[in-house]
Design a protein around this motif. Structure first.
Motif, PDB file in Angstrom:
ATOM      1  N   ASN A  48       0.818  -1.215   0.000  1.00  0.00           N
ATOM      2  CA  ASN A  48       0.000   0.000   0.000  1.00  0.00           C
ATOM      3  C   ASN A  48       0.855   1.271   0.000  1.00  0.00           C
ATOM      4  N   GLY A  49       2.177   1.102  -0.123  1.00  0.00           N
ATOM      5  CA  GLY A  49       3.061   2.258  -0.175  1.00  0.00           C
ATOM      6  C   GLY A  49       3.397   2.860   1.174  1.00  0.00           C
ATOM      7  N   HIS A  50       3.208   2.085   2.248  1.00  0.00           N
ATOM      8  CA  HIS A  50       3.553   2.564   3.589  1.00  0.00           C
ATOM      9  C   HIS A  50       4.910   2.005   4.001  1.00  0.00           C
ATOM     10  N   PHE A  51       5.520   2.681   4.978  1.00  0.00           N
ATOM     11  CA  PHE A  51       6.864   2.319   5.416  1.00  0.00           C
ATOM     12  C   PHE A  51       6.837   1.760   6.829  1.00  0.00           C
ATOM     13  N   SER A  52       7.491   0.620   7.017  1.00  0.00           N
ATOM     14  CA  SER A  52       7.552  -0.011   8.336  1.00  0.00           C
ATOM     15  C   SER A  52       8.950  -0.556   8.559  1.00  0.00           C
ATOM     16  N   LEU A  53       9.249  -0.889   9.823  1.00  0.00           N
ATOM     17  CA  LEU A  53      10.577  -1.399  10.154  1.00  0.00           C
ATOM     18  C   LEU A  53      10.616  -2.911  10.058  1.00  0.00           C
ATOM     19  N   ALA A  54      11.639  -3.432   9.420  1.00  0.00           N
ATOM     20  CA  ALA A  54      11.799  -4.879   9.283  1.00  0.00           C
ATOM     21  C   ALA A  54      12.028  -5.500  10.656  1.00  0.00           C
ATOM     22  N   THR A  55      11.587  -6.738  10.815  1.00  0.00           N
ATOM     23  CA  THR A  55      11.743  -7.408  12.106  1.00  0.00           C
ATOM     24  C   THR A  55      13.191  -7.736  12.405  1.00  0.00           C
ATOM     25  N   THR A  56      13.938  -8.112  11.392  1.00  0.00           N
ATOM     26  CA  THR A  56      15.365  -8.399  11.573  1.00  0.00           C
ATOM     27  C   THR A  56      16.159  -7.710  10.476  1.00  0.00           C
ATOM     28  N   THR A  57      17.325  -7.249  10.825  1.00  0.00           N
ATOM     29  CA  THR A  57      18.186  -6.608   9.835  1.00  0.00           C
ATOM     30  C   THR A  57      19.616  -6.565  10.346  1.00  0.00           C
ATOM     31  N   ALA A  58      20.545  -6.546   9.429  1.00  0.00           N
ATOM     32  CA  ALA A  58      21.949  -6.353   9.797  1.00  0.00           C
ATOM     33  C   ALA A  58      22.203  -4.858   9.887  1.00  0.00           C
ATOM     34  N   ASN A  59      22.801  -4.411  10.958  1.00  0.00           N
ATOM     35  CA  ASN A  59      23.029  -2.983  11.143  1.00  0.00           C
ATOM     36  C   ASN A  59      24.171  -2.493  10.250  1.00  0.00           C
ATOM     37  N   HIS A  60      23.888  -1.460   9.465  1.00  0.00           N
ATOM     38  CA  HIS A  60      24.904  -0.818   8.649  1.00  0.00           C
ATOM     39  C   HIS A  60      25.441   0.364   9.455  1.00  0.00           C
ATOM     40  N   ASP A  61      26.594   0.179  10.078  1.00  0.00           N
ATOM     41  CA  ASP A  61      27.044   1.157  11.059  1.00  0.00           C
ATOM     42  C   ASP A  61      27.457   2.499  10.465  1.00  0.00           C
ATOM     43  N   ASP A  62      27.557   2.602   9.131  1.00  0.00           N
ATOM     44  CA  ASP A  62      27.862   3.907   8.552  1.00  0.00           C
ATOM     45  C   ASP A  62      26.661   4.854   8.611  1.00  0.00           C
ATOM     46  N   PHE A  63      25.500   4.344   9.029  1.00  0.00           N
ATOM     47  CA  PHE A  63      24.326   5.185   9.246  1.00  0.00           C
ATOM     48  C   PHE A  63      24.148   5.530  10.726  1.00  0.00           C
ATOM     49  N   ASN A  64      25.110   5.153  11.549  1.00  0.00           N
ATOM     50  CA  ASN A  64      25.071   5.493  12.973  1.00  0.00           C
ATOM     51  C   ASN A  64      25.593   6.906  13.183  1.00  0.00           C
ATOM     52  N   ALA A  65      25.035   7.595  14.185  1.00  0.00           N
ATOM     53  CA  ALA A  65      25.487   8.937  14.535  1.00  0.00           C
ATOM     54  C   ALA A  65      26.949   8.903  14.977  1.00  0.00           C
ATOM     55  N   PRO A  66      27.665  10.018  14.883  1.00  0.00           N
ATOM     56  CA  PRO A  66      29.102  10.024  15.199  1.00  0.00           C
ATOM     57  C   PRO A  66      29.430   9.628  16.635  1.00  0.00           C
ATOM     58  N   GLU A  67      28.503   9.868  17.549  1.00  0.00           N
ATOM     59  CA  GLU A  67      28.782   9.556  18.969  1.00  0.00           C
ATOM     60  C   GLU A  67      28.366   8.150  19.364  1.00  0.00           C
ATOM     61  N   THR A  68      27.821   7.364  18.411  1.00  0.00           N
ATOM     62  CA  THR A  68      27.267   6.049  18.732  1.00  0.00           C
ATOM     63  C   THR A  68      28.327   5.104  19.307  1.00  0.00           C
ATOM     64  N   ILE A  69      27.983   4.495  20.425  1.00  0.00           N
ATOM     65  CA  ILE A  69      28.789   3.431  21.019  1.00  0.00           C
ATOM     66  C   ILE A  69      28.037   2.136  20.779  1.00  0.00           C
ATOM     67  N   GLU A  70      28.729   1.084  20.447  1.00  0.00           N
ATOM     68  CA  GLU A  70      28.110  -0.184  20.059  1.00  0.00           C
ATOM     69  C   GLU A  70      27.054  -0.628  21.063  1.00  0.00           C
ATOM     70  N   ASN A  71      25.888  -1.000  20.511  1.00  0.00           N
ATOM     71  CA  ASN A  71      24.758  -1.531  21.291  1.00  0.00           C
ATOM     72  C   ASN A  71      24.146  -0.525  22.260  1.00  0.00           C
ATOM     73  N   GLN A  72      24.463   0.757  22.112  1.00  0.00           N
ATOM     74  CA  GLN A  72      23.858   1.780  22.967  1.00  0.00           C
ATOM     75  C   GLN A  72      23.061   2.749  22.102  1.00  0.00           C
ATOM     76  N   LEU A  73      21.729   2.684  22.208  1.00  0.00           N
ATOM     77  CA  LEU A  73      20.847   3.537  21.432  1.00  0.00           C
ATOM     78  C   LEU A  73      20.357   4.702  22.273  1.00  0.00           C
ATOM     79  N   ASN A  74      20.211   5.844  21.640  1.00  0.00           N
ATOM     80  CA  ASN A  74      19.559   6.987  22.291  1.00  0.00           C
ATOM     81  C   ASN A  74      18.750   7.736  21.242  1.00  0.00           C
ATOM     82  N   GLU A  75      17.872   8.600  21.684  1.00  0.00           N
ATOM     83  CA  GLU A  75      16.960   9.271  20.758  1.00  0.00           C
ATOM     84  C   GLU A  75      17.695  10.174  19.772  1.00  0.00           C
TER      85      GLU A  75
END
Length: 200
Positions: A48-75
């Motif tokens: 239907n052209g809507h966007f949702s998050l996949a249940t499983t995915t491999a993390n592409h760390d080049d899309f992580n913020a510069p301050e990202t520490i492995e396995n630590q998420l913040n808003e």
């Protein structure tokens, strides 16, 4: 099993309205269901052209913020990743000259997408700030995306804008008279052909 389609396949072919829709729907999911890693390879497009998050995915760390520490998420980091994803699907390349968050420094110039989409380009730019405290919240991103997505929908319903003909000004009338005065000869009706329909 039906093959899934991800927004990564839109890279370089995403329009403004679709970008706002991605921001609107993904931010809403993150607000309601909790933070997670975001990149173009984890956002699915349904039938239907809507966007949702996949249940499983491999993390592409080049899309992580510069301050990202492995396995630590913040808003703030998730907001950065979401807008780095939108930048990628619009521009067809990763931010920071293809290096992503790993290549960003405090002195790095913030990317600006397109001048014809100022609201979207400025929001993405704000979300890609190096310092996390300077980035908008997910709620602010969602509210802005909802507003702008609705604007795009309204513009489609109204159709294209046409320039209306207003009252002709005195200046335009004078210019028209000058054009006519340029021709010294009187314009006459062309003479009829005396040989028309006559045999020689």
């Amino acid at each position: 099993m039906e093959e899934k389609i991800y927004v990564s396949e839109l890279a370089g072919h995403c329009n403004e309205m679709m970008a706002w829709q991605i921001l609107k729907e993904v931010s809403e999911t993150l607000i309601q269901k909790g933070l997670r890693s975001i990149d173009p390879y984890c956002i699915e497009i349904d039938d239907n052209g809507h966007f949702s998050l996949a249940t499983t995915t491999a993390n592409h760390d080049d899309f992580n913020a510069p301050e990202t520490i492995e396995n630590q998420l913040n808003e703030a980091g998730t907001t950065w990743s979401l807008c780095a994803t939108v930048f990628f699907v619009i521009m067809g390349c990763q931010v920071m000259n293809g290096k992503g968050g790993k290549g960003q420094k405090a002195s790095s110039k913030l990317p600006y997408m397109r001048s014809e989409w100022p609201e979207l380009s400025e929001l993405v730019q704000q979300c890609l700030q190096f310092h996390p405290t300077r980035r908008p919240t997910l709620q602010q991103v969602h509210d802005k995306a909802l507003q702008q997505y609705q604007r795009c929908m309204d513009e489609i319903r109204k159709g294209p804008k046409f320039k209306t003909m207003g009252k002709v000004s005195q200046t335009e009338t004078d210019l028209a008279r000058q054009d006519l005065a340029f021709w010294p000869e009187i314009m006459q009706k062309p003479m009829s052909n005396p040989y028309k329909d006559k045999s020689l």
